[in-house]
Design a protein around this motif. Structure first.
Motif, PDB file in Angstrom:
ATOM      1  N   GLN A   1      -0.145  -1.886  -3.592  1.00  0.00           N
ATOM      2  CA  GLN A   1      -1.269  -0.951  -3.707  1.00  0.00           C
ATOM      3  C   GLN A   1      -2.574  -1.686  -3.994  1.00  0.00           C
ATOM      4  O   GLN A   1      -3.641  -1.318  -3.500  1.00  0.00           O
ATOM      5  CB  GLN A   1      -0.973   0.071  -4.798  1.00  0.00           C
ATOM      6  N   ARG A   2      -2.477  -2.734  -4.791  1.00  0.00           N
ATOM      7  CA  ARG A   2      -3.674  -3.474  -5.199  1.00  0.00           C
ATOM      8  C   ARG A   2      -4.248  -4.322  -4.068  1.00  0.00           C
ATOM      9  O   ARG A   2      -5.463  -4.541  -4.004  1.00  0.00           O
ATOM     10  CB  ARG A   2      -3.318  -4.365  -6.397  1.00  0.00           C
ATOM     11  N   THR A   3      -3.375  -4.796  -3.182  1.00  0.00           N
ATOM     12  CA  THR A   3      -3.804  -5.789  -2.198  1.00  0.00           C
ATOM     13  C   THR A   3      -3.763  -5.307  -0.759  1.00  0.00           C
ATOM     14  O   THR A   3      -4.285  -5.987   0.132  1.00  0.00           O
ATOM     15  CB  THR A   3      -2.917  -7.045  -2.303  1.00  0.00           C
ATOM     16  N   GLY A   4      -3.100  -4.178  -0.515  1.00  0.00           N
ATOM     17  CA  GLY A   4      -2.946  -3.717   0.858  1.00  0.00           C
ATOM     18  C   GLY A   4      -1.765  -4.320   1.581  1.00  0.00           C
ATOM     19  O   GLY A   4      -1.571  -4.079   2.783  1.00  0.00           O
ATOM     20  N   ALA A   5      -0.951  -5.100   0.876  1.00  0.00           N
ATOM     21  CA  ALA A   5       0.260  -5.663   1.477  1.00  0.00           C
ATOM     22  C   ALA A   5       1.293  -4.557   1.683  1.00  0.00           C
ATOM     23  O   ALA A   5       1.173  -3.453   1.139  1.00  0.00           O
ATOM     24  CB  ALA A   5       0.830  -6.765   0.593  1.00  0.00           C
ATOM     25  N   THR A   6       2.333  -4.847   2.441  1.00  0.00           N
ATOM     26  CA  THR A   6       3.380  -3.878   2.762  1.00  0.00           C
ATOM     27  C   THR A   6       4.651  -4.219   2.007  1.00  0.00           C
ATOM     28  O   THR A   6       5.078  -5.379   1.989  1.00  0.00           O
ATOM     29  CB  THR A   6       3.671  -3.884   4.272  1.00  0.00           C
ATOM     30  N   LEU A   7       5.253  -3.205   1.400  1.00  0.00           N
ATOM     31  CA  LEU A   7       6.519  -3.379   0.681  1.00  0.00           C
ATOM     32  C   LEU A   7       7.670  -2.968   1.585  1.00  0.00           C
ATOM     33  O   LEU A   7       7.681  -1.868   2.149  1.00  0.00           O
ATOM     34  CB  LEU A   7       6.518  -2.526  -0.591  1.00  0.00           C
ATOM     35  N   ARG A   8       8.658  -3.861   1.726  1.00  0.00           N
ATOM     36  CA  ARG A   8       9.851  -3.587   2.536  1.00  0.00           C
ATOM     37  C   ARG A   8      11.095  -3.888   1.702  1.00  0.00           C
ATOM     38  O   ARG A   8      11.007  -4.515   0.645  1.00  0.00           O
ATOM     39  CB  ARG A   8       9.829  -4.426   3.814  1.00  0.00           C
ATOM     40  N   TRP A   9      12.280  -3.475   2.193  1.00  0.00           N
ATOM     41  CA  TRP A   9      13.470  -3.676   1.365  1.00  0.00           C
ATOM     42  C   TRP A   9      14.738  -3.753   2.192  1.00  0.00           C
ATOM     43  O   TRP A   9      14.852  -3.190   3.275  1.00  0.00           O
ATOM     44  CB  TRP A   9      13.611  -2.567   0.327  1.00  0.00           C
ATOM     45  N   PHE A  10      15.711  -4.504   1.626  1.00  0.00           N
ATOM     46  CA  PHE A  10      17.062  -4.535   2.164  1.00  0.00           C
ATOM     47  C   PHE A  10      17.748  -3.214   1.839  1.00  0.00           C
ATOM     48  O   PHE A  10      17.682  -2.744   0.700  1.00  0.00           O
ATOM     49  CB  PHE A  10      17.891  -5.653   1.519  1.00  0.00           C
ATOM     50  N   PRO A  11      18.444  -2.604   2.804  1.00  0.00           N
ATOM     51  CA  PRO A  11      19.246  -1.419   2.481  1.00  0.00           C
ATOM     52  C   PRO A  11      20.560  -1.829   1.809  1.00  0.00           C
ATOM     53  O   PRO A  11      20.882  -3.019   1.706  1.00  0.00           O
ATOM     54  CB  PRO A  11      19.500  -0.789   3.853  1.00  0.00           C
ATOM     55  N   VAL A  12      21.300  -0.826   1.354  1.00  0.00           N
ATOM     56  CA  VAL A  12      22.588  -1.033   0.696  1.00  0.00           C
ATOM     57  C   VAL A  12      23.659  -0.338   1.521  1.00  0.00           C
ATOM     58  O   VAL A  12      23.473   0.787   1.992  1.00  0.00           O
ATOM     59  CB  VAL A  12      22.557  -0.469  -0.746  1.00  0.00           C
ATOM     60  N   THR A  13      24.801  -1.001   1.703  1.00  0.00           N
ATOM     61  CA  THR A  13      25.905  -0.426   2.472  1.00  0.00           C
ATOM     62  C   THR A  13      26.630   0.644   1.661  1.00  0.00           C
ATOM     63  O   THR A  13      26.454   0.758   0.448  1.00  0.00           O
ATOM     64  CB  THR A  13      26.914  -1.512   2.873  1.00  0.00           C
ATOM     65  N   ASP A  14      27.482   1.410   2.332  1.00  0.00           N
ATOM     66  CA  ASP A  14      28.269   2.431   1.646  1.00  0.00           C
ATOM     67  C   ASP A  14      29.183   1.821   0.587  1.00  0.00           C
ATOM     68  O   ASP A  14      29.537   2.478  -0.402  1.00  0.00           O
ATOM     69  CB  ASP A  14      29.123   3.212   2.649  1.00  0.00           C
TER      70      ASP A  14
END
Length: 420
Positions: free
Chosen positions: A146-159
């Motif tokens: 939010q402060r820098t304009g960067a993008t947050l992404r993430w690894f999903p989790v399996t079942d």
């Protein structure tokens, strides 16, 4: 059975609270160490001794008490450096908890000293976390984005409760600035494999951080062997006191990072219009530090080292294997996370069909004296991923026994009868 030479009954005697009788004559069954561990008498006594006979502020006074306090505080830094095999004691920064350590690193991005390219971040750049993170390893990166304009992404989790690294090549790319994931999940118990992610991180020139709050207390952790750039952990989960945490970071990165907090002792010299800063680690330890807490943490490291981290890991593996066999006997019980003890720590979260976890926890405590944690365990996105609002979590440590797991199973059968 425990690991050869591991005497759990002897260890339990070091923790006076485990012998406590609760109101109504109930014995305490403490299965909430993933939240906060109990403290052995050796840690309590080390802190009491310092407060009684040696206390003074550190790094300031030349009198005897000040010198003794400074020596003990810096001695604790040496102990923690040895405990995680840090190449240098100066790479150990004391914080008030793991959350502060994670925030410290997140703050460095977008606030570079000397315009170090590794910490320059803005629109078009990316931060990568995972869906299984504690809020402490989510919110600081959200704030950074939010402060820098960067993008947050993430690894999903399996079942099955494992990290899904199928999209690693695409997720961690030339736009990635830092990857920060948990070493061991505080909900699933999953122990994540670091090496394949780190290899990709190095390919793209990014940095990598681990939240090791759930791994450092339970297994040998060698920061050099891990090969990452930063590791955060906390004292109160490793038989130490609250109010003290640790950031380990590579020395050259810590040197490049700006101060996180300003104040006394983090400075080299101060003028009215500017300041210069002390070398690491003191650059990041503004103000009077948690002196006695650091000494207690050093005593905790001594205690765990004397027991043996390999033996603690083996004991907990036996406990979790036993629990994974015993808990499914309870009708309607669903384990959230891996169902085998492979790459898994001593934390088991579960639901009981048709019964809210808050009711489960309350009955276990009121009737059986069993302390578990209920709720989303500061990992709400993970619970949303599994379509549940909350779980009951039993977490084991070096002082737990299979008899306590049997008590948990009996207690859960009773819960079922109450709501049946």
């Amino acid at each position: 059975m425990s690991a050869p030479g591991f005497d759990v009954e002897r260890i339990r005697k070091d923790f006076p609270v485990l012998g406590r009788e609760l109101p109504g004559g109930r014995s305490l069954v403490y299965l909430d160490s993933g939240n906060s561990s109990q403290k052995p008498a050796q840690v309590v006594e080390a802190m009491r001794d310092h407060l009684t006979w040696h206390y003074g502020n550190v790094g300031r006074a030349l009198h005897v008490l000040g010198s003794e306090s400074t020596e003990a505080y810096e001695g604790a830094r040496d102990k923690i450096a040895a405990f995680v095999q840090a190449p240098s004691r100066d790479e150990i920064v004391f914080t008030k908890n793991a959350s502060e350590a994670l925030n410290l690193v997140a703050y460095a991005f977008g606030n570079p000293v000397g315009e170090d390219e590794r910490f320059r971040i803005g629109p078009g750049d990316e931060i990568v976390i995972s869906e299984m993170e504690h809020h402490s390893n989510i919110v600081p990166w959200q704030l950074l984005a939010q402060r820098t304009g960067a993008t947050l992404r993430w690894f999903p989790v399996t079942d099955e409760g494992r990290l899904d690294v199928g999209g690693l090549e695409e997720l961690v790319n030339e736009r990635t600035k830092i990857v920060s994931i948990t070493h061991q999940s505080n909900v699933l118990g999953t122990v994540n494999s670091v090496s394949p992610i780190l290899a990709r991180v190095r390919e793209v020139g990014a940095l990598m951080m681990l939240d090791a709050s759930q791994s450092v207390p339970h297994q040998p952790v060698d920061v050099t062997e891990l090969g990452v750039d930063f590791v955060a952990f906390t004292g109160h989960k490793m038989v130490g006191p609250s109010g003290i945490g640790v950031l380990w970071g590579r020395r050259e990165l810590l040197d490049a990072m700006p101060p996180f907090l300003g104040g006394g002792e983090m400075i080299e010299a101060v003028w009215m219009d500017h300041s210069t800063y002390a070398p690491v680690p003191h650059k990041f330890e503004a103000g009077t530090p948690p002196i006695v807490e650091a000494i207690g943490l050093g005593a905790a490291a001594d205690y765990l080292t004397a027991v043996g981290m390999d033996q603690i890991k083996a004991h907990e593996k036996e406990l979790v294997a036993y629990a994974l066999e015993a808990l499914p006997e309870v009708p309607g019980l669903r384990i959230i996370g891996p169902h085998t003890p492979i790459a898994r720590g001593g934390t088991i979260s579960f639901t009981l069909e048709g019964i809210h976890p808050h009711d489960v926890g309350q009955i276990l405590d009121d009737v059986y004296g069993i302390a578990v944690r209920v709720g989303h365990h500061c990992a709400r996105p993970l619970h949303l991923r599994f379509g549940i609002p909350a779980t009951t979590r039993a977490s084991f440590y070096l002082y737990n026994t299979t008899a306590e797991i049997d008590a948990l199973v009996r207690g859960l059968h009773h819960v079922q009868k109450v709501f049946g």
